[in-house]
Design a protein around this motif. Structure first.
Motif, PDB file in Angstrom:
ATOM      1  N   GLU A  72      -6.546   1.325  -2.799  1.00  0.00           N
ATOM      2  CA  GLU A  72      -7.629   0.637  -3.494  1.00  0.00           C
ATOM      3  C   GLU A  72      -8.705   1.667  -3.798  1.00  0.00           C
ATOM      4  O   GLU A  72      -9.164   2.376  -2.904  1.00  0.00           O
ATOM      5  CB  GLU A  72      -8.217  -0.473  -2.629  1.00  0.00           C
ATOM      6  N   GLN A  73      -9.080   1.765  -5.082  1.00  0.00           N
ATOM      7  CA  GLN A  73     -10.080   2.745  -5.488  1.00  0.00           C
ATOM      8  C   GLN A  73     -11.309   2.042  -6.033  1.00  0.00           C
ATOM      9  O   GLN A  73     -11.225   1.257  -6.966  1.00  0.00           O
ATOM     10  CB  GLN A  73      -9.504   3.656  -6.567  1.00  0.00           C
ATOM     11  N   LEU A  74     -12.431   2.326  -5.416  1.00  0.00           N
ATOM     12  CA  LEU A  74     -13.734   1.876  -5.877  1.00  0.00           C
ATOM     13  C   LEU A  74     -14.535   3.126  -6.235  1.00  0.00           C
ATOM     14  O   LEU A  74     -14.191   4.221  -5.790  1.00  0.00           O
ATOM     15  CB  LEU A  74     -14.463   1.105  -4.771  1.00  0.00           C
ATOM     16  N   PRO A  75     -15.614   2.988  -6.979  1.00  0.00           N
ATOM     17  CA  PRO A  75     -16.421   4.173  -7.268  1.00  0.00           C
ATOM     18  C   PRO A  75     -16.954   4.854  -6.005  1.00  0.00           C
ATOM     19  O   PRO A  75     -17.114   6.064  -5.966  1.00  0.00           O
ATOM     20  CB  PRO A  75     -17.569   3.621  -8.113  1.00  0.00           C
ATOM     21  N   SER A  76     -17.181   4.072  -4.950  1.00  0.00           N
ATOM     22  CA  SER A  76     -17.802   4.631  -3.749  1.00  0.00           C
ATOM     23  C   SER A  76     -16.814   5.024  -2.657  1.00  0.00           C
ATOM     24  O   SER A  76     -17.200   5.656  -1.673  1.00  0.00           O
ATOM     25  CB  SER A  76     -18.787   3.611  -3.166  1.00  0.00           C
ATOM     26  N   ARG A  77     -15.523   4.650  -2.790  1.00  0.00           N
ATOM     27  CA  ARG A  77     -14.563   4.990  -1.740  1.00  0.00           C
ATOM     28  C   ARG A  77     -13.132   4.757  -2.206  1.00  0.00           C
ATOM     29  O   ARG A  77     -12.898   4.045  -3.159  1.00  0.00           O
ATOM     30  CB  ARG A  77     -14.836   4.204  -0.467  1.00  0.00           C
ATOM     31  N   VAL A  78     -12.210   5.363  -1.464  1.00  0.00           N
ATOM     32  CA  VAL A  78     -10.781   5.142  -1.666  1.00  0.00           C
ATOM     33  C   VAL A  78     -10.223   4.689  -0.323  1.00  0.00           C
ATOM     34  O   VAL A  78     -10.494   5.308   0.710  1.00  0.00           O
ATOM     35  CB  VAL A  78     -10.065   6.429  -2.126  1.00  0.00           C
ATOM     36  N   THR A  79      -9.452   3.597  -0.345  1.00  0.00           N
ATOM     37  CA  THR A  79      -8.849   3.080   0.881  1.00  0.00           C
ATOM     38  C   THR A  79      -7.341   3.052   0.703  1.00  0.00           C
ATOM     39  O   THR A  79      -6.838   2.480  -0.259  1.00  0.00           O
ATOM     40  CB  THR A  79      -9.363   1.668   1.197  1.00  0.00           C
ATOM     41  N   VAL A  80      -6.631   3.688   1.646  1.00  0.00           N
ATOM     42  CA  VAL A  80      -5.169   3.694   1.637  1.00  0.00           C
ATOM     43  C   VAL A  80      -4.718   2.927   2.878  1.00  0.00           C
ATOM     44  O   VAL A  80      -5.050   3.311   3.997  1.00  0.00           O
ATOM     45  CB  VAL A  80      -4.602   5.129   1.663  1.00  0.00           C
ATOM     46  N   THR A  81      -3.980   1.847   2.666  1.00  0.00           N
ATOM     47  CA  THR A  81      -3.445   1.057   3.773  1.00  0.00           C
ATOM     48  C   THR A  81      -1.964   1.374   3.888  1.00  0.00           C
ATOM     49  O   THR A  81      -1.199   1.154   2.939  1.00  0.00           O
ATOM     50  CB  THR A  81      -3.660  -0.447   3.529  1.00  0.00           C
ATOM     51  N   LEU A  82      -1.571   1.900   5.053  1.00  0.00           N
ATOM     52  CA  LEU A  82      -0.193   2.329   5.288  1.00  0.00           C
ATOM     53  C   LEU A  82       0.497   1.369   6.246  1.00  0.00           C
ATOM     54  O   LEU A  82      -0.066   1.009   7.285  1.00  0.00           O
ATOM     55  CB  LEU A  82      -0.192   3.741   5.879  1.00  0.00           C
ATOM     56  N   ASP A  83       1.700   0.970   5.918  1.00  0.00           N
ATOM     57  CA  ASP A  83       2.498   0.081   6.759  1.00  0.00           C
ATOM     58  C   ASP A  83       2.946   0.868   7.992  1.00  0.00           C
ATOM     59  O   ASP A  83       3.696   1.838   7.886  1.00  0.00           O
ATOM     60  CB  ASP A  83       3.699  -0.414   5.946  1.00  0.00           C
ATOM     61  N   ALA A  84       2.503   0.446   9.169  1.00  0.00           N
ATOM     62  CA  ALA A  84       2.857   1.155  10.401  1.00  0.00           C
ATOM     63  C   ALA A  84       4.346   1.082  10.688  1.00  0.00           C
ATOM     64  O   ALA A  84       4.897   1.981  11.325  1.00  0.00           O
ATOM     65  CB  ALA A  84       2.063   0.596  11.578  1.00  0.00           C
ATOM     66  N   THR A  85       5.023   0.060  10.186  1.00  0.00           N
ATOM     67  CA  THR A  85       6.466  -0.058  10.389  1.00  0.00           C
ATOM     68  C   THR A  85       7.200   1.061   9.662  1.00  0.00           C
ATOM     69  O   THR A  85       8.262   1.500  10.100  1.00  0.00           O
ATOM     70  CB  THR A  85       6.956  -1.434   9.894  1.00  0.00           C
ATOM     71  N   VAL A  86       6.646   1.540   8.558  1.00  0.00           N
ATOM     72  CA  VAL A  86       7.244   2.649   7.819  1.00  0.00           C
ATOM     73  C   VAL A  86       6.871   3.981   8.460  1.00  0.00           C
ATOM     74  O   VAL A  86       7.682   4.899   8.546  1.00  0.00           O
ATOM     75  CB  VAL A  86       6.798   2.611   6.337  1.00  0.00           C
ATOM     76  N   LEU A  87       5.634   4.086   8.951  1.00  0.00           N
ATOM     77  CA  LEU A  87       5.164   5.334   9.561  1.00  0.00           C
ATOM     78  C   LEU A  87       5.793   5.621  10.919  1.00  0.00           C
ATOM     79  O   LEU A  87       6.063   6.773  11.265  1.00  0.00           O
ATOM     80  CB  LEU A  87       3.644   5.292   9.748  1.00  0.00           C
ATOM     81  N   PHE A  88       5.998   4.566  11.713  1.00  0.00           N
ATOM     82  CA  PHE A  88       6.389   4.721  13.115  1.00  0.00           C
ATOM     83  C   PHE A  88       7.568   3.826  13.463  1.00  0.00           C
ATOM     84  O   PHE A  88       7.779   2.791  12.833  1.00  0.00           O
ATOM     85  CB  PHE A  88       5.219   4.323  14.036  1.00  0.00           C
ATOM     86  N   GLY A  89       8.277   4.211  14.535  1.00  0.00           N
ATOM     87  CA  GLY A  89       9.284   3.324  15.100  1.00  0.00           C
ATOM     88  C   GLY A  89       8.604   2.241  15.921  1.00  0.00           C
ATOM     89  O   GLY A  89       7.388   2.278  16.153  1.00  0.00           O
ATOM     90  N   ASN A 109       0.041  -6.810   9.388  1.00  0.00           N
ATOM     91  CA  ASN A 109      -1.050  -6.465  10.311  1.00  0.00           C
ATOM     92  C   ASN A 109      -0.823  -5.139  11.037  1.00  0.00           C
ATOM     93  O   ASN A 109      -1.787  -4.507  11.465  1.00  0.00           O
ATOM     94  CB  ASN A 109      -1.261  -7.597  11.314  1.00  0.00           C
ATOM     95  N   ARG A 110       0.430  -4.708  11.166  1.00  0.00           N
ATOM     96  CA  ARG A 110       0.710  -3.402  11.781  1.00  0.00           C
ATOM     97  C   ARG A 110       0.484  -2.349  10.703  1.00  0.00           C
ATOM     98  O   ARG A 110       1.337  -2.100   9.854  1.00  0.00           O
ATOM     99  CB  ARG A 110       2.157  -3.360  12.289  1.00  0.00           C
ATOM    100  N   ARG A 111      -0.695  -1.738  10.749  1.00  0.00           N
ATOM    101  CA  ARG A 111      -1.073  -0.837   9.664  1.00  0.00           C
ATOM    102  C   ARG A 111      -2.010   0.248  10.160  1.00  0.00           C
ATOM    103  O   ARG A 111      -2.619   0.130  11.211  1.00  0.00           O
ATOM    104  CB  ARG A 111      -1.742  -1.629   8.545  1.00  0.00           C
ATOM    105  N   VAL A 112      -2.122   1.291   9.344  1.00  0.00           N
ATOM    106  CA  VAL A 112      -3.130   2.331   9.548  1.00  0.00           C
ATOM    107  C   VAL A 112      -3.887   2.425   8.225  1.00  0.00           C
ATOM    108  O   VAL A 112      -3.281   2.555   7.161  1.00  0.00           O
ATOM    109  CB  VAL A 112      -2.500   3.691   9.928  1.00  0.00           C
ATOM    110  N   VAL A 113      -5.207   2.345   8.308  1.00  0.00           N
ATOM    111  CA  VAL A 113      -6.049   2.364   7.113  1.00  0.00           C
ATOM    112  C   VAL A 113      -6.833   3.674   7.080  1.00  0.00           C
ATOM    113  O   VAL A 113      -7.551   3.999   8.028  1.00  0.00           O
ATOM    114  CB  VAL A 113      -7.002   1.158   7.096  1.00  0.00           C
ATOM    115  N   VAL A 114      -6.670   4.405   5.988  1.00  0.00           N
ATOM    116  CA  VAL A 114      -7.401   5.659   5.774  1.00  0.00           C
ATOM    117  C   VAL A 114      -8.436   5.405   4.674  1.00  0.00           C
ATOM    118  O   VAL A 114      -8.055   5.034   3.567  1.00  0.00           O
ATOM    119  CB  VAL A 114      -6.450   6.808   5.356  1.00  0.00           C
TER     120      VAL A 114
END
Length: 191
Positions: free
Chosen positions: A71-88, A181-186
């Motif tokens: 999600e890109q806004l003028p003031s920030r960028v938010t990347v939501t990553l699925d923890a199921t894909v990142l981790f076992g 809900n299992r996620r990491v948000v950058v």
């Protein structure tokens, strides 16, 4: 010749419809006090006095597997990553295939220049709250460990934390929702 069933609407019905549609589709525009860099317009519908809210324009993209949403806004960028894909399952070790995705994120943040990077890990409601909180912290730290070497500390200020099952994106009522809900948000905010 007699008319048996006239299906045409009455003139009064047509006039009422035109008036309602005209009120809803034809906003009046009144200029508000100008701000630096331009003026602000107040958009109202004349019949009802409804004021349209002022919102930041955002663009949002997601890959097909919902592994990452940006999600890109003028003031920030938010990347939501699925923890199921990142981790076992119940793991904070990043899968090799997912590490490449994190490197892409770091590269993109480098192109945007210095700023603040906030990494927050989340889990679902399965297991104890303490275990979920610990796992979410370890997962956030694992993502930070991949991003930090690519984003110099002199230019990027990191905040890393875990929230466990707090702040679910959706109710934990099904396995599909728990996966969301299992996620990491950058989140990146330019300096």
């Amino acid at each position: 010749m007699s008319r048996s069933a006239d299906t045409r609407p009455s003139r009064r019905g047509c006039l009422a419809l035109v008036l309602v549609l005209g009120c809803l589709l034809t906003p009046s525009v009144a200029a508000a006090a100008p701000e630096p860099g331009g003026s602000v317009l107040d958009v109202r519908t004349p019949a009802f006095g409804i004021v349209a809210p002022v919102l930041d324009l955002a663009t949002s993209t997601s890959d097909l597997g919902r592994a990452a949403r940006v999600e890109q806004l003028p003031s920030r960028v938010t990347v939501t990553l699925d923890a199921t894909v990142l981790f076992g399952k119940d793991s904070a070790k990043i899968r090799p295939a997912a590490a490449g995705r994190l490197v892409e994120i770091a590269t993109e943040l480098q192109t945007r220049g210095p700023g603040a990077v906030r990494i927050v890990g989340y889990t679902d409601d399965l297991g104890s709250a303490a275990r979920g909180l610990d796992l979410s912290r370890r997962r956030a730290r694992a993502v930070a460990a991949v991003l930090r070497p690519r984003l110099p500390a002199s230019s990027y200020r990191f905040t890393v934390l875990g929230r466990g099952e707090a702040d679910p994106a959706v109710p934990n009522t099904s396995e599909k929702n728990r996966r969301i809900n299992r996620r990491v948000v950058v989140t990146y905010q330019p300096a």
